[in-house]
Design an enzyme around this catalytic site. Structure first.
Site, short mmCIF file in Angstrom:
data_model
loop_
_atom_site.label_atom_id
_atom_site.label_comp_id
_atom_site.label_asym_id
_atom_site.label_seq_id
_atom_site.Cartn_x
_atom_site.Cartn_y
_atom_site.Cartn_z
N LYS A 13 10.75 6.16 8.05
CA LYS A 13 11.46 4.97 7.54
C LYS A 13 12.50 5.41 6.53
O LYS A 13 12.39 6.49 5.93
CB LYS A 13 10.49 3.98 6.89
N ASP A 144 2.85 2.74 1.20
CA ASP A 144 3.73 2.58 2.37
C ASP A 144 2.98 2.44 3.70
O ASP A 144 3.60 2.18 4.72
CB ASP A 144 4.65 3.82 2.51
O1 C5P Z 1 0.66 4.88 -2.96
P1 C5P Z 1 1.28 6.24 -2.92
O2 C5P Z 1 0.27 7.32 -2.77
O3 C5P Z 1 2.39 6.36 -1.94
O4 C5P Z 1 1.96 6.41 -4.34
C1 C5P Z 1 2.08 7.66 -4.97
C2 C5P Z 1 2.41 7.43 -6.44
O5 C5P Z 1 3.73 6.89 -6.57
C3 C5P Z 1 1.52 6.46 -7.18
O6 C5P Z 1 0.38 7.09 -7.69
C4 C5P Z 1 2.44 5.97 -8.28
O7 C5P Z 1 2.51 6.93 -9.31
C5 C5P Z 1 3.80 5.96 -7.63
N1 C5P Z 1 4.17 4.63 -7.09
C6 C5P Z 1 4.53 3.62 -7.98
N2 C5P Z 1 4.88 2.39 -7.49
C7 C5P Z 1 4.90 2.16 -6.16
C8 C5P Z 1 4.55 3.18 -5.23
C9 C5P Z 1 4.20 4.41 -5.74
O8 C5P Z 1 4.53 3.81 -9.20
N3 C5P Z 1 5.25 0.96 -5.71
#
Ligand code: C5P
Length: 290
Positions: A13, A144
């Site tokens: 994406k 995501d």
């Molecule tokens: O959920 P994911 O593992 O993709 O997110 C990785 C990190 O990115 C989270 O621990 C957070 O620190 C940051 N993040 C965030 N806000 C989001 C998505 C991700 O702060 N909407």
């Protein structure tokens, strides 16, 4: 038990726009984003039944990704814990989507695998999950992952997980996707943004919007709030974006937390010229007709 092998294709994406709207107490940020699925680069996941194995084994053409931290391993465990359905499988991941690229590769793999496990459970007469339960399981793996269950152009709010399907707003344009050999950690990018906008988040956001000069492409403000902090750390990314604009991109920005970049072009000739120039500089480039 599955007979033969199954092959799953997991695309990637880009975020046509990514605006940060607030910071939650758990450290996550709420967003307004526009997700667009792309067919390339894409990962290929090959699955075979493994009657003699303990449950799940993963191999990958990049051995660094064979760990239990891989989202495929986490998806398997999460699905088995939730449903009790734990078929014996051997999985091979051909990794073409670069990681640390903001293209959602790991999330896409996880979503494709969850959908596969759920259909296998249903075929096997085991209790498959409801749509909402599958979405919640996906979200527990990463912000995501729910998007890739849908895999259609979508407006996202929440932490990127509340999705509203939309028509592709840039249909007919040409998208040049550049994947520099730079990896950006998503937690680092959000933390760097926090550091730059520390105290009064509300006023920081207001001034960001006031300064906003991002191009509008077919009604979409093509802009990524994480871009400044990532470009400060990796100036080459700014240079590539400038080059996309120099070839008449209607807009160019970063996807997710980077380091991938994309330019949107009205003209296929301009898109091809930009891609050719970047490839001759050693960049990995994909051109899409949207
Ligand atoms: O959920 P994911 O593992 O993709 O997110 C990785 C990190 O990115 C989270 O621990 C957070 O620190 C940051 N993040 C965030 N806000 C989001 C998505 C991700 O702060 N909407």
């Amino acid at each position: 038990m599955i007979s033969g092998t199954a092959t799953l294709i997991a695309g990637c994406k880009v975020n046509l726009s990514l605006r940060i709207t607030s910071r939650r107490d758990d450290g996550y940020h709420t967003l307004e984003s526009l997700f667009l699925p792309l067919p390339f680069p894409r990962d290929v996941i090959t699955i075979a039944g493994a009657p003699d194995s303990d449950g799940f084994s993963l191999s990958c053409d990049d051995p660094a990704l064979e760990s239990a931290d891989n989202l495929l391993s986490k998806a398997y465990t999460a699905y088995a814990d939730k449903t009790g359905f734990a078929p014996r499988l051997r999985v091979f991941l051909q990794k073409n989507i670069p990681h640390g690229a903001g293209l959602g590769g790991g999330s896409s793999d996880a979503a494709a695998f969850l959908l596969y496990l759920d259909s296998l459970a249903r075929e096997s007469g085991a209790s498959a999950l409801s749509r909402e339960a599958l979405r919640e399981l996906a979200l527990s793996l990463g912000a995501d992952v729910p998007f890739f269950l849908l895999n259609r152009p979508a407006k996202a709010t929440g932490i990127g997980d509340i999705l509203e399907e939309v028509d592709n707003p840039v249909t007919g344009m040409h998208l040049v996707l550049v994947c520099p050999d730079i990896r950006v950690s998503t937690p680092w990018a959000f933390a760097a943004w926090d550091k730059k906008n520390p105290e009064n988040l509300k006023s920081a956001l207001t001034s960001l919007r006031e300064q906003d000069s991002s191009p509008l492409v077919q009604g979409v403000s093509v802009q990524n709030d994480l871009q400044d902090v990532v470009f400060e750390r990796h100036p080459r990314l700014r240079h590539i974006t400038d080059l996309l604009y120099a070839h008449n991109a209607a807009a160019a920005t970063m996807s997710g937390s980077g380091a991938s970049l994309f330019g949107l072009f009205e003209s296929v000739t301009d898109a091809a010229a930009a891609a050719g120039r970047l490839r001759s500089g050693g960049e990995r480039v994909f051109v899409h007709r949207l």
